[in-house]
Scaffold this active site. Sequence first.
Site, PDB file in Angstrom:
ATOM      1  N   TYR A   6      -6.894  -6.448  -6.859  1.00 51.65           N
ATOM      2  CA  TYR A   6      -6.261  -7.631  -6.263  1.00 51.65           C
ATOM      3  C   TYR A   6      -6.677  -8.903  -7.010  1.00 51.65           C
ATOM      4  O   TYR A   6      -5.875  -9.827  -7.161  1.00 51.65           O
ATOM      5  CB  TYR A   6      -6.630  -7.750  -4.783  1.00 51.65           C
ATOM      6  CG  TYR A   6      -5.939  -6.739  -3.905  1.00 51.65           C
ATOM      7  CD1 TYR A   6      -4.755  -7.051  -3.249  1.00 51.65           C
ATOM      8  CD2 TYR A   6      -6.460  -5.468  -3.726  1.00 51.65           C
ATOM      9  CE1 TYR A   6      -4.109  -6.127  -2.443  1.00 51.65           C
ATOM     10  CE2 TYR A   6      -5.830  -4.528  -2.928  1.00 51.65           C
ATOM     11  CZ  TYR A   6      -4.654  -4.861  -2.289  1.00 51.65           C
ATOM     12  OH  TYR A   6      -4.017  -3.936  -1.494  1.00 51.65           O
ATOM     13  N   CYS A  49      -1.080   0.448   3.058  1.00 56.88           N
ATOM     14  CA  CYS A  49      -2.294  -0.352   2.872  1.00 56.88           C
ATOM     15  C   CYS A  49      -3.493   0.533   2.527  1.00 56.88           C
ATOM     16  O   CYS A  49      -3.810   1.456   3.274  1.00 56.88           O
ATOM     17  CB  CYS A  49      -2.567  -1.140   4.147  1.00 56.88           C
ATOM     18  SG  CYS A  49      -4.182  -1.980   4.150  1.00 56.88           S
TER      19      CYS A  49
END
Length: 346
Positions: free
Chosen positions: A184, A53
């Site tokens: 994203y 992450c």
Amino acid sequence: MPENAQQSQGVYVEPGQEYHRDTNYIETRIARDGRDGYPVEPGRYRLVVARACPWANRAVIVRRLLGLEDAISMGICGPTHDERSWTFDLDPGGKDPILGIERLQEAFFRRIPDYQRGITVPAIVDVPSGAVVTNDFAQITLDLSTQWTEFHRDGAPDLYPENLRDQIDEVAAVVFTEVNNGVYRCGFAGSQESYDRAFDQLFARLDWLSDRLANQRYLVGDTITEADVRLFTTLARFDAVYYGHFKCNRSKLSEMPVLWAYARDLFQTPGFGDTTDFDQIKKHYYIVHSDINPTQIVPKGPDLSGWLTAHHREQLGGRPFGDGTAPPPPPDGELVPAANSALAWR
């Protein structure tokens, strides 16, 4: 990977919709004055991360640069998760050895029994109660720099110098919107229009960053700051994941000379490249985002050896750690396996 992960992955793309990140986190702070009921106290808290992450990778880097390993322990989740939670499948028996839990979700429920939002990393858990204190990733790293100073190592850099905070915050804000979250917004776009808009904003901002960094070594001032940490974790994932998986394919990072040299400079700085696990990064994105990659096949490339090549950014001057020093090597239990790093591609 949990046995039921392939059957219960979350949905990341809403057809026809623009992607909007839920930024409503648990905002409790661990502060020197204990303002929210959680005072700074060495040994009390556990930082839970996943190397895959980018938001968690920030916290790993900052903790390492500041030398807080002895003050704040770290639990590492595996690279994949299902729709319920990150899991501790890397640990013996699938349980975190300090918290004794299989899923990070358990720590969230101990704090808020009916917690309805995403179970995200990084998260800091209060070990005595087993309850999450905060998952506010942006504030976590700032507080590590400003609230835990008593426990910083000798030679720790000032990653958030008071005289530069306005500039750092300004740069970090646009980088978050258009780069960190911009990739994203491309990858999870549910319409052509929203994808095109995010794509154009992403590369316009990357061009702006290239111009900014053409004649200065770091984003703000002449030392590494919080702003550099925040940008680095996105750049480190760009060619391995975002270029193909998220369709951010105008240019690879390795085709953007200034940003590629800047990223290599940071990667070769202790605390950055040695906390970057490319194997886990690829497994996370290509397996978890099964609505984008239904086959869940993880690509073998790209060739990572370029990360170790000369960058020549030192010619711009600057001092990576300011008046401080480089951190020592990671503790044995926190080493990224050589097979998962750029070293494997030498």
